[in-house]
Every structure is written in structure tokens, then in C-alpha cells.
Design an enzyme around this catalytic site. Structure first.
Site, mmCIF file in Angstrom:
data_model
loop_
_atom_site.group_PDB
_atom_site.id
_atom_site.type_symbol
_atom_site.label_atom_id
_atom_site.label_comp_id
_atom_site.label_asym_id
_atom_site.label_seq_id
_atom_site.Cartn_x
_atom_site.Cartn_y
_atom_site.Cartn_z
ATOM 1 N N PRO A 2 0.832 -1.210 0.000
ATOM 2 C CA PRO A 2 0.000 0.000 0.000
ATOM 3 C C PRO A 2 0.864 1.257 0.000
ATOM 4 O O PRO A 2 1.719 1.421 0.861
ATOM 5 C CB PRO A 2 -0.798 -0.130 1.307
ATOM 6 C CG PRO A 2 -0.812 -1.597 1.597
ATOM 7 C CD PRO A 2 0.516 -2.103 1.112
ATOM 8 N N GLU A 3 0.644 2.112 -0.980
ATOM 9 C CA GLU A 3 1.397 3.348 -1.090
ATOM 10 C C GLU A 3 0.450 4.512 -0.818
ATOM 11 O O GLU A 3 -0.652 4.308 -0.320
ATOM 12 C CB GLU A 3 2.067 3.412 -2.461
ATOM 13 C CG GLU A 3 3.029 2.230 -2.682
ATOM 14 C CD GLU A 3 3.690 2.198 -4.047
ATOM 15 O OE1 GLU A 3 3.473 3.134 -4.837
ATOM 16 O OE2 GLU A 3 4.413 1.235 -4.328
ATOM 17 N N LYS A 58 2.472 7.504 4.418
ATOM 18 C CA LYS A 58 1.741 6.237 4.358
ATOM 19 C C LYS A 58 1.182 5.840 5.723
ATOM 20 O O LYS A 58 0.812 4.689 5.944
ATOM 21 C CB LYS A 58 2.649 5.133 3.821
ATOM 22 C CG LYS A 58 3.186 5.402 2.419
ATOM 23 C CD LYS A 58 4.116 4.291 1.960
ATOM 24 C CE LYS A 58 4.778 4.633 0.633
ATOM 25 N NZ LYS A 58 5.687 3.561 0.171
ATOM 26 N N HIS A 91 -5.806 -13.304 9.295
ATOM 27 C CA HIS A 91 -4.739 -12.316 9.455
ATOM 28 C C HIS A 91 -5.235 -10.989 10.032
ATOM 29 O O HIS A 91 -4.549 -9.968 9.904
ATOM 30 C CB HIS A 91 -4.045 -12.084 8.119
ATOM 31 C CG HIS A 91 -3.396 -13.318 7.565
ATOM 32 N ND1 HIS A 91 -2.335 -13.943 8.177
ATOM 33 C CD2 HIS A 91 -3.687 -14.059 6.462
ATOM 34 C CE1 HIS A 91 -1.976 -15.001 7.476
ATOM 35 N NE2 HIS A 91 -2.783 -15.098 6.431
ATOM 36 N N ARG A 110 1.479 -10.332 6.085
ATOM 37 C CA ARG A 110 2.944 -10.423 6.191
ATOM 38 C C ARG A 110 3.490 -9.781 7.468
ATOM 39 O O ARG A 110 4.671 -9.871 7.765
ATOM 40 C CB ARG A 110 3.598 -9.802 4.951
ATOM 41 C CG ARG A 110 3.229 -10.542 3.663
ATOM 42 C CD ARG A 110 3.868 -9.938 2.436
ATOM 43 N NE ARG A 110 5.321 -10.071 2.461
ATOM 44 C CZ ARG A 110 6.123 -9.617 1.492
ATOM 45 N NH1 ARG A 110 5.592 -8.999 0.436
ATOM 46 N NH2 ARG A 110 7.422 -9.765 1.563
ATOM 47 N N LYS A 150 23.238 15.508 -6.256
ATOM 48 C CA LYS A 150 22.839 14.152 -5.869
ATOM 49 C C LYS A 150 23.321 13.154 -6.924
ATOM 50 O O LYS A 150 23.061 13.324 -8.115
ATOM 51 C CB LYS A 150 21.319 14.059 -5.744
ATOM 52 C CG LYS A 150 20.707 14.917 -4.641
ATOM 53 C CD LYS A 150 21.028 14.365 -3.272
ATOM 54 C CE LYS A 150 20.296 15.166 -2.194
ATOM 55 N NZ LYS A 150 20.637 14.705 -0.837
ATOM 56 N N ARG A 259 14.847 -3.312 -5.851
ATOM 57 C CA ARG A 259 13.461 -3.170 -6.302
ATOM 58 C C ARG A 259 13.393 -3.353 -7.814
ATOM 59 O O ARG A 259 14.289 -2.941 -8.537
ATOM 60 C CB ARG A 259 12.892 -1.795 -5.950
ATOM 61 C CG ARG A 259 12.824 -1.463 -4.470
ATOM 62 C CD ARG A 259 12.106 -0.135 -4.293
ATOM 63 N NE ARG A 259 12.085 0.320 -2.920
ATOM 64 C CZ ARG A 259 12.973 1.160 -2.391
ATOM 65 N NH1 ARG A 259 13.965 1.631 -3.157
ATOM 66 N NH2 ARG A 259 12.881 1.545 -1.134
#
EC number: 3.2.2.23
Length: 269
Positions: A2-3, A58, A91, A110, A150, A259
Site C-alpha cells: 500500500p502506497e 503512508k 490475518h 505479512r 545528488k 526493487r
């Protein structure tokens, strides 16, 4: 995972269901998720009414007179409000029962989520967060100014929550595709003009995702149990070897900072 859009959708779904509801019982179906759940919530939140619910990055911030309940959905979490008599699912690890006969339940297969509490609403996890991407402070010059010198790649840069919050892997891939920027390009080598375009693309992608109810890849569902439908509009994420919408070449997959990254080598430079 979930973002920002999924957490925002969860917040909006909860507002009409839990605001002004009084807690009759707090149940910890397990003692810990990512961290230990404070056991004193059982007494602290008893007979407390929910005043507001907000989102920061989040995190869901549920405000009571006694303090703020801080919830993070982790890698696989979702929240539903159901009749109190509804059988508990495997869960569902944390539960707030209300006097009106409903129950708010956190489902986290999880167990990377978190349930925390702060008397004054502050917390070390919130202190170092960057700006909100859908607010005015995230303007055309912000990313450019932050990116000078950067050396990290642009994708990792916009996913850095100390710079800007909530731009997770899915939405970073989609935003960079919309802005035609190669995810491997160094953040310090992106021009001011391209950052202006990227800023608007991030805002547009996140807004579209919220309108679509978020993205459901595996575990996420909205408060009413429905999946997020933004999955159906993904242009690159999870689309390895599929055809690019624009140039008809193949979408490729690479790994950055452990990722998966999906992009079009021809369109994104």
C-alpha cells in the site's frame, strides 16, 4: 505494498464509518506486527471517541482525546469496518470495536505493518518525513533544488521519503514513464525543465490512482472490500516484455536498490 493512494483511499473510506464512534473494546489478536503493539491501548482507548482521521505519508493518524493512534499498513495491510459479529479472518491482528455494533479490523498477512500510539501526535517515524506530493509546497522547483549534487539515480531519489513522501515503486515507475525520464539517470543530471514535468506527472499519477481506488496487485483492498482499479491502467509497472503504448518497443525490467524497475528504453532518456 500500500502506497500513498491506497492509504488515502483507506482514510477516505474510514471517515464516514468511524468518526465520532466510541470505542467499546480494543482487541490485540497478536502482540506484535513489525513492532510490539502497545498493550495499554486496551485501557487508553476504552470509551474514547474518534475525533479525526488524517494521512501523513503512508501513515493513518486516528485522533482521540487521549492521543493519536498511528497505523501503517506495511507490505500487505488493509483495513475494513464490519459488523462486530462477523467471524474473524486469519490475518486480522488488531481490532477496535465500537458502541454502534461495528468493528474496525487491521488485516496484515505479512505482519510488516504497525500500530503505535502518541499522546501528542508526534513520533520519531513522522519527524523526518518530506513534503506531501499533492500539496502546494511540492512545486515546480522543489525537486530540482533538492537534487543538486545528488549522485543517486532519479528513481531512488523520488522514492526517498525524506525528500517527498508516498511515491512508492509502482508510482515512481509510472511517473518516470509519463515524464519520459530514464530511471537510471542521476538525479543531479536532470534539468529544471524536466523536473517541472516530472513534478506534474507525479501529481497526476497519484491523483489518477486515488480516483481509481488505488492499485491492487495482491493483498490490498478498499475499506468496502473492493480492489483498486488503477492496476488496469498501468503503463510499465509489471509489464515486462509487453509493448510500449507509444513506440511499440518492449518494456524492460531491471533491478535498482533491490526493487524491480520497469521502463521503456526508447521513450525514456
Amino acid at each position: 505494498m500500500p502506497e500513498l493512494p491506497e492509504v488515502e483511499i483507506t482514510k477516505r473510506g474510514l471517515v464516514p464509518l468511524i468518526i465520532n464512534q466510541e470505542v467499546s473494546r480494543v482487541i490485540l489478536h497478536r502482540e506484535n506486527l513489525r513492532w510490539a503493539i502497545p498493550k495499554n491501548l486496551i485501557t487508553i482507548l476504552a470509551n474514547q471517541k474518534i475525533k479525526t482521521i488524517k494521512r501523513r505519508a503512508k501513515y493513518l493518524l486516528i485522533k482521540f482525546e487521549a492521543g493519536t493512534l498511528i497505523i501503517h499498513l506495511g507490505m500487505s495491510g488493509s483495513i475494513k469496518v464490519v459488523d462486530i459479529k462477523t467471524p474473524l479472518l486469519k490475518h486480522e491482528h488488531f481490532e477496535l470495536q465500537f458502541n454502534n455494533g461495528t468493528s474496525m479490523r487491521l488485516n496484515d498477512p505479512r505482519r510488516f505493518g504497525a500500530v503505535l500510539f502518541s499522546k501528542d501526535g508526534s513520533h520519531k517515524l513522522l519527524d523526518s518525513l518530506g513534503v506531501e506530493p499533492l500539496e502546494a509546497v511540492f512545486n515546480n522547483g522543489y525537486l530540482y533544488q533538492k537534487s543538486r549534487n545528488k549522485r543517486k539515480n532519479i528513481k531512488d531519489f523520488i522514492m526517498d521519503s525524506k525528500i517527498v513522501v508516498g511515491v512508492g515503486n509502482i508510482y515512481a515507475c509510472e511517473s518516470l514513464f509519463m515524464a519520459s525520464i530514464n530511471p537510471q539517470r542521476k538525479a543531479g543530471n536532470v534539468s529544471k525543465t524536466r523536473y517541472k514535468i516530472l513534478t506534474q506527472c507525479i501529481k497526476d499519477i497519484l491523483t489518477q490512482a486515488i480516483k481509481a481506488g488505488g492499485t491492487t496487485l495482491q493483498d490490498f483492498s478498499q475499506v468496502d472490500g473492493n480492489p483498486g482499479y488503477f492496476t488496469q491502467t498501468l503503463s510499465v509497472y509489471g509489464c515486462e516484455n509487453k509493448t510500449c503504448h507509444f513506440c511499440k518497443s518492449k518494456i524492460i525490467k531491471i533491478v535498482q536498490n533491490q526493487r524491480s524497475t520497469f521502463y521503456c528504453r526508447k521513450c525514456q532518456t
